[in-house]
Design a protein around this motif. Structure first.
Motif, PDB file in Angstrom:
ATOM      1  N   LYS A  46       0.849  -1.196   0.000  1.00 26.89           N
ATOM      2  CA  LYS A  46       0.000   0.000   0.000  1.00 26.89           C
ATOM      3  C   LYS A  46       0.879   1.239   0.000  1.00 26.89           C
ATOM      4  N   LEU A  47       0.241   2.389  -0.122  1.00 27.11           N
ATOM      5  CA  LEU A  47       0.951   3.644   0.108  1.00 27.11           C
ATOM      6  C   LEU A  47       1.143   3.813   1.610  1.00 27.11           C
ATOM      7  N   PRO A  48       2.235   4.439   2.033  1.00 25.20           N
ATOM      8  CA  PRO A  48       2.398   4.677   3.467  1.00 25.20           C
ATOM      9  C   PRO A  48       1.417   5.728   3.958  1.00 25.20           C
ATOM     10  N   SER A  49       1.012   5.596   5.207  1.00 25.89           N
ATOM     11  CA  SER A  49       0.268   6.704   5.819  1.00 25.89           C
ATOM     12  C   SER A  49       1.241   7.864   6.006  1.00 25.89           C
ATOM     13  N   GLU A  50       0.694   9.022   6.268  1.00 29.85           N
ATOM     14  CA  GLU A  50       1.544  10.188   6.499  1.00 29.85           C
ATOM     15  C   GLU A  50       2.462   9.965   7.703  1.00 29.85           C
ATOM     16  N   ALA A  51       1.927   9.366   8.754  1.00 25.56           N
ATOM     17  CA  ALA A  51       2.732   9.089   9.950  1.00 25.56           C
ATOM     18  C   ALA A  51       3.834   8.082   9.649  1.00 25.56           C
ATOM     19  N   GLN A  52       3.509   7.041   8.895  1.00 23.94           N
ATOM     20  CA  GLN A  52       4.518   6.050   8.531  1.00 23.94           C
ATOM     21  C   GLN A  52       5.605   6.667   7.675  1.00 23.94           C
ATOM     22  N   TRP A  53       5.208   7.544   6.745  1.00 23.75           N
ATOM     23  CA  TRP A  53       6.193   8.184   5.876  1.00 23.75           C
ATOM     24  C   TRP A  53       7.165   9.024   6.701  1.00 23.75           C
ATOM     25  N   GLU A  54       6.641   9.845   7.615  1.00 21.82           N
ATOM     26  CA  GLU A  54       7.528  10.716   8.390  1.00 21.82           C
ATOM     27  C   GLU A  54       8.434   9.910   9.315  1.00 21.82           C
ATOM     28  N   TYR A  55       7.906   8.867   9.917  1.00 23.52           N
ATOM     29  CA  TYR A  55       8.729   7.995  10.760  1.00 23.52           C
ATOM     30  C   TYR A  55       9.882   7.404   9.936  1.00 23.52           C
ATOM     31  N   ALA A  56       9.558   6.917   8.739  1.00 22.43           N
ATOM     32  CA  ALA A  56      10.574   6.322   7.873  1.00 22.43           C
ATOM     33  C   ALA A  56      11.598   7.353   7.424  1.00 22.43           C
ATOM     34  N   CYS A  57      11.146   8.561   7.150  1.00 23.00           N
ATOM     35  CA  CYS A  57      12.060   9.608   6.705  1.00 23.00           C
ATOM     36  C   CYS A  57      13.023  10.016   7.809  1.00 23.00           C
ATOM     37  N   ARG A  58      12.507  10.279   8.975  1.00 22.48           N
ATOM     38  CA  ARG A  58      13.356  10.755  10.084  1.00 22.48           C
ATOM     39  C   ARG A  58      14.343   9.686  10.543  1.00 22.48           C
ATOM     40  N   ALA A  59      13.935   8.430  10.525  1.00 29.98           N
ATOM     41  CA  ALA A  59      14.812   7.311  10.902  1.00 29.98           C
ATOM     42  C   ALA A  59      15.435   7.510  12.282  1.00 29.98           C
ATOM     43  N   ILE A  60      14.637   7.971  13.227  1.00 26.97           N
ATOM     44  CA  ILE A  60      15.109   8.149  14.597  1.00 26.97           C
ATOM     45  C   ILE A  60      15.196   6.775  15.250  1.00 26.97           C
ATOM     46  N   GLN A  61      16.339   6.447  15.806  1.00 21.03           N
ATOM     47  CA  GLN A  61      16.545   5.108  16.340  1.00 21.03           C
ATOM     48  C   GLN A  61      16.380   5.014  17.849  1.00 21.03           C
ATOM     49  N   ASN A  62      16.348   6.144  18.526  1.00 23.04           N
ATOM     50  CA  ASN A  62      16.029   6.121  19.960  1.00 23.04           C
ATOM     51  C   ASN A  62      15.445   7.464  20.351  1.00 23.04           C
ATOM     52  N   GLU A  63      14.658   7.474  21.408  1.00 18.36           N
ATOM     53  CA  GLU A  63      13.909   8.666  21.795  1.00 18.36           C
ATOM     54  C   GLU A  63      14.791   9.808  22.258  1.00 18.36           C
ATOM     55  N   ALA A  64      16.045   9.529  22.582  1.00 16.09           N
ATOM     56  CA  ALA A  64      16.949  10.581  23.038  1.00 16.09           C
ATOM     57  C   ALA A  64      17.487  11.426  21.884  1.00 16.09           C
ATOM     58  N   GLN A  65      17.323  10.942  20.639  1.00 17.86           N
ATOM     59  CA  GLN A  65      17.822  11.685  19.496  1.00 17.86           C
ATOM     60  C   GLN A  65      17.001  12.950  19.266  1.00 17.86           C
ATOM     61  N   LEU A  66      17.646  13.947  18.704  1.00 19.30           N
ATOM     62  CA  LEU A  66      16.963  15.172  18.323  1.00 19.30           C
ATOM     63  C   LEU A  66      16.209  14.945  17.012  1.00 19.30           C
ATOM     64  N   TYR A  67      15.355  15.885  16.649  1.00 18.25           N
ATOM     65  CA  TYR A  67      14.592  15.807  15.417  1.00 18.25           C
ATOM     66  C   TYR A  67      15.002  16.947  14.498  1.00 18.25           C
ATOM     67  N   PRO A  68      16.115  16.799  13.786  1.00 16.13           N
ATOM     68  CA  PRO A  68      16.535  17.864  12.871  1.00 16.13           C
ATOM     69  C   PRO A  68      15.584  17.949  11.678  1.00 16.13           C
ATOM     70  N   PRO A  69      15.672  19.024  10.897  1.00 13.99           N
ATOM     71  CA  PRO A  69      14.761  19.187   9.754  1.00 13.99           C
ATOM     72  C   PRO A  69      14.901  18.096   8.686  1.00 13.99           C
ATOM     73  N   PHE A  70      16.107  17.558   8.547  1.00 16.64           N
ATOM     74  CA  PHE A  70      16.383  16.536   7.535  1.00 16.64           C
ATOM     75  C   PHE A  70      17.036  15.338   8.215  1.00 16.64           C
ATOM     76  N   HIS A  71      16.880  14.149   7.681  1.00 22.92           N
ATOM     77  CA  HIS A  71      17.548  13.008   8.328  1.00 22.92           C
ATOM     78  C   HIS A  71      19.060  13.145   8.233  1.00 22.92           C
ATOM     79  N   TYR A  72      19.547  13.984   7.313  1.00 22.51           N
ATOM     80  CA  TYR A  72      20.982  14.263   7.227  1.00 22.51           C
ATOM     81  C   TYR A  72      21.449  15.202   8.335  1.00 22.51           C
ATOM     82  N   GLY A  73      20.540  15.997   8.903  1.00 20.71           N
ATOM     83  CA  GLY A  73      20.917  16.958   9.934  1.00 20.71           C
ATOM     84  C   GLY A  73      20.191  18.275   9.772  1.00 20.71           C
ATOM     85  N   GLU A  74      20.889  19.364  10.025  1.00 23.14           N
ATOM     86  CA  GLU A  74      20.268  20.687  10.100  1.00 23.14           C
ATOM     87  C   GLU A  74      20.036  21.352   8.750  1.00 23.14           C
ATOM     88  N   THR A  75      20.657  20.836   7.686  1.00 30.13           N
ATOM     89  CA  THR A  75      20.438  21.439   6.374  1.00 30.13           C
ATOM     90  C   THR A  75      20.603  20.400   5.292  1.00 30.13           C
TER      91      THR A  75
END
Length: 200
Positions: A46-75
Motif C-alpha cells: 500500500k501507500l504509506p500513511s503520512e505518519a509512517q512516511w515521516e517515521y521512515a524519513c526521520r529514521a530516529i533510532q532512539n527517543e533521546a535523538q533530536l529531530y533535525p529538519p532533515f535526516h541528514y541533519g540541520e540542512t
C-alpha cells in the motif's frame, strides 16, 4: 490479469531511463499499482500513511535523538539530495539544480537504509488531507474523511519534496497541501510500503 479497477500506463514518466523514479502518476494510479503488486505477490502492499512516511524519513533510532529538519541533519545540500539547490536552507552554499529526477540510490540512505526521502519526487501518502494532527490515529494508520465527500474529490498528502522543490519543503515535517488525487506531474511519484507483522 492483475487489473483491479484502472488501466495503467506501463511507462508514464516524463524522464525516461533505468533506475529513475516513476512520476506522472496520480494517487488512484499509485493505489492501483499497490493493489496489483499485492495480487501478484500475495503480500499486502500500500501507500504509506503520512505518519509512517515521516517515521521512515526521520529514521530516529532512539527517543533521546533530536529531530533535525532533515535526516541528514540541520540542512541539505545537492551532494545529499536532488532538489532546487540554487536556493539555500541555512548557511550552505548554493548547489547544483539538476532540473529533473536522478537515479534512485544516487545519494546516501538514511539510518533505516531508505533512499531519496528528501527530494527527487514528491510521494503520495494514503491519507486524506487534514489541516492538523488533532484526533490523528496513534497507531500510524492513515486518516480518512470517507463519507464526507466522494473519493475522487478528495485531496491527499504529498511528502518529501522533489527535484523541482525548494529545500524548505524537502524537510521531514513538510506537508504538501491541497493536492487533488487526480493530479499528476513530473515531480510527483510514490513509495510502496509492504505491511508485515509487528516485531518486538
Amino acid at each position: 490479469d492483475l487489473k483491479v479497477e484502472l488501466d495503467l500506463n506501463s511507462n508514464p514518466s516524463e524522464f525516461k531511463g533505468d533506475n529513475l523514479p516513476v512520476e506522472q502518476v496520480n494517487w488512484f494510479e499509485a493505489v492501483e499499482f499497490c493493489q496489483r503488486l499485492s495480487r501478484l505477490t500475495g503480500k499486502n502492499y500500500k501507500l504509506p500513511s503520512e505518519a509512517q512516511w515521516e517515521y521512515a524519513c526521520r529514521a530516529i533510532q532512539n527517543e533521546a535523538q533530536l529531530y533535525p529538519p532533515f535526516h541528514y541533519g540541520e540542512t541539505l545540500t545537492s551532494d545529499l539530495a536532488n532538489y532546487r539547490a540554487i536556493r539555500i536552507y541555512a548557511d550552505e552554499a548554493e548547489g547544483e539544480y539538476r532540473e529533473q529526477t536522478t537515479l534512485v540510490r544516487q545519494f546516501d540512505p538514511n539510518a533505516f537504509g531508505l533512499y531519496d526521502m528528501h527530494g527527487n519526487v514528491w510521494e503520495w501518502c494514503e491519507d486524506d488531507w487534514h489541516e492538523n494532527y488533532q484526533d490523528a490515529p496513534t497507531d500510524g494508520s492513515a486518516r480518512s474523511k470517507m463519507g464526507k465527500k466522494p473519493q475522487k474529490d478528495s485531496y491527499s498528502v504529498l511528502r518529501g519534496g522533489s527535484w523541482y522543490a525548494y529545500p524548505v519543503v524537502c524537510r521531514s515535517a513538510c506537508r504538501n497541501i491541497y493536492t487533488g488525487r487526480d493530479y499528476r506531474n513530473d515531480y510527483i511519484g510514490f513509495r510502496v510500503l509492504c505491511v508485515v507483522g509487528r516485531t518486538r
